[in-house]
Design a protein around this motif. Structure first.
Motif: not given
Length: 425
Positions: A249-255, A258
């Motif tokens: 999951d791109d969103d999970d990986r970005t969070r 961060d």
């Protein structure tokens, strides 16, 4: 100590002067009264044995009909009282006793001519008229005052100057110790102070040398511990950064990325604040205007609204990496809470000011000092955009204070905040 000894010497000399003046006054009183009583007693005895009355116009003791002392003469009541007491002891009846100081003629006695005045004594004998005689009277001797002043100066030279020299020799190692303590910088490699002076001063210097060694040893141990903590914490964070690449999951990986970046920045802030007492970066000559411009460009490249008024080249002697971090922390706060920053460099004759202003919500006046404490945040949410752990201002102030300056905060008219770094030139 020198002032205390000088005051004590002055007090002793003042007491000595008072005693000398009292003794001279008593001697003058005894001289005048005793000589007058002796003369009057002898004259009365001669008058009684010879049967001839005392002459009104010759002799040391004369008998006159009226008081011979005119009203304008200076009276000496203490002499009159002493005369009455001595005459009473001899059984000589006396009515009124009057005295007066008069100027002497040039042909009068040698001893009295030294002072230029004589004491006139008039003693009333009821029914027989007045007995009058002259007695020596010495004015205050200026030579006595001059002698005491000269004696005081000699005492000051003989006692005070050596004492001041000794005190200066004693205080010199103490001044060196005070200067070393004031200028102490951990890890600066300064040699131990020379142990000199009296035994108690040498003991204090030895204790200071031992204390500085212990402080440096503790700070060395702290640096080794912080290095180990930084290494041990960054290693699992790096491993986590590698593992999150497997998250689909791109969103999970970005969070997650961060969050790891935020943890790394927090770790850097904590370690920087802890190590600030012994920075490894030496001070160098840098162009402060170029340093600020470089920090502003970093924010512009990230599309932040940061403006910097062009300023002339300004050479400063400081630690460039740490000062860059302090300026970056202030601009970062302005961008975070105000959406942008206005940066100015304002040199003056003695100080250099770096102003970072924003149009954010500002800070309540009673909180302007509290926000510099570590881990203090006015915004209590855990939003990543406005979050943090409250080390930015604490680290910036510690960096600036290490450079000899300070940071102040002030609310702007119309809203917003101005943070000012003041550095000595």
């Amino acid at each position: 100590m020198a002032l205390l000894i000088a005051v004590a010497l002055f007090a002793a000399q003042a007491l000595n002067f008072a005693i000398a003046v009292r003794d001279r006054t008593q001697f003058r009183l005894a001289q005048a009264a005793g000589q007058s009583v002796t003369r009057i007693t002898d004259a009365l005895e001669r008058e009684r044995t010879s049967g001839r009355p005392l002459s009104p116009d010759r002799g040391r003791v004369r008998r006159v009909a009226a008081n011979p002392i005119p009203p304008g003469l200076e009276r000496r009541d203490e002499v009159a009282a002493e005369l009455r007491a001595q005459l009473g002891e001899l059984g000589i009846a006396a009515g009124r006793i009057d005295t007066g100081i008069r100027q002497m003629a040039p042909d009068e006695g040698r001893d009295r001519r030294r002072s230029g005045v004589a004491l006139v004594v008039a003693i009333e004998q009821p029914g027989k008229g007045w007995l009058t005689t002259n007695a020596p009277w010495y004015r205050a001797d200026r030579r006595l005052m001059a002698a005491l002043v000269f004696q005081t100066l000699i005492l000051y030279v003989i006692i005070l100057l050596p004492v001041m020299w000794i005190v200066r020799r004693i205080s010199k190692p103490l001044r060196s110790l005070a200067g070393a303590a004031r200028d102490f910088r951990p890890g600066d490699g300064a040699n131990p102070l020379e142990e000199r002076g009296p035994s108690d001063v040498r003991a204090v210097i030895a204790a200071y040398n031992a204390l500085s060694l212990r402080v440096n040893a503790m700070l060395d141990e702290k640096d080794r511990m912080l290095g180990a903590i930084g290494h041990d914490l960054r290693t699992p964070l790096a491993a986590l950064r590698v593992r999150i690449e497997s998250v689909e999951d791109d969103d999970d990986r970005t969070r997650m990325a961060d969050t790891i970046d935020e943890m790394n920045r927090t770790l850097d802030d904590i370690l920087s604040l802890a190590r600030l007492g012994r920075p490894s970066e030496p001070p160098t000559d840098v162009d402060l205007s170029a340093l600020i411009d470089a920090v502003v460009d970093d924010f512009r490249e990230l599309d932040h609204d940061v403006a910097f008024e062009e300023a002339p080249r300004l050479k400063m002697h400081l630690r460039p990496s740490l000062m860059r971090r302090a300026v970056r922390n202030l601009i970062e706060n302005a961008v975070k809470y105000g959406g942008g920053a206005e940066v100015r460099l304002l040199p003056s004759e003695r100080h250099v000011a770096i102003e970072v202003a924003d149009r954010g919500p500002g800070i309540p006046p009673d909180k302007l000092s509290a926000v510099f404490a570590p881990f203090t945040r006015l915004e209590t949410s855990r939003n990543r955009d406005t979050g943090g752990i409250g080390l930015g201002l604490a680290l910036a102030r510690a960096i600036v204070q290490d450079a000899g300056g300070d940071i102040t905060l002030a609310n702007r008219d119309g809203g917003g905040l101005t943070a000012t770094i003041a550095l000595p030139r």
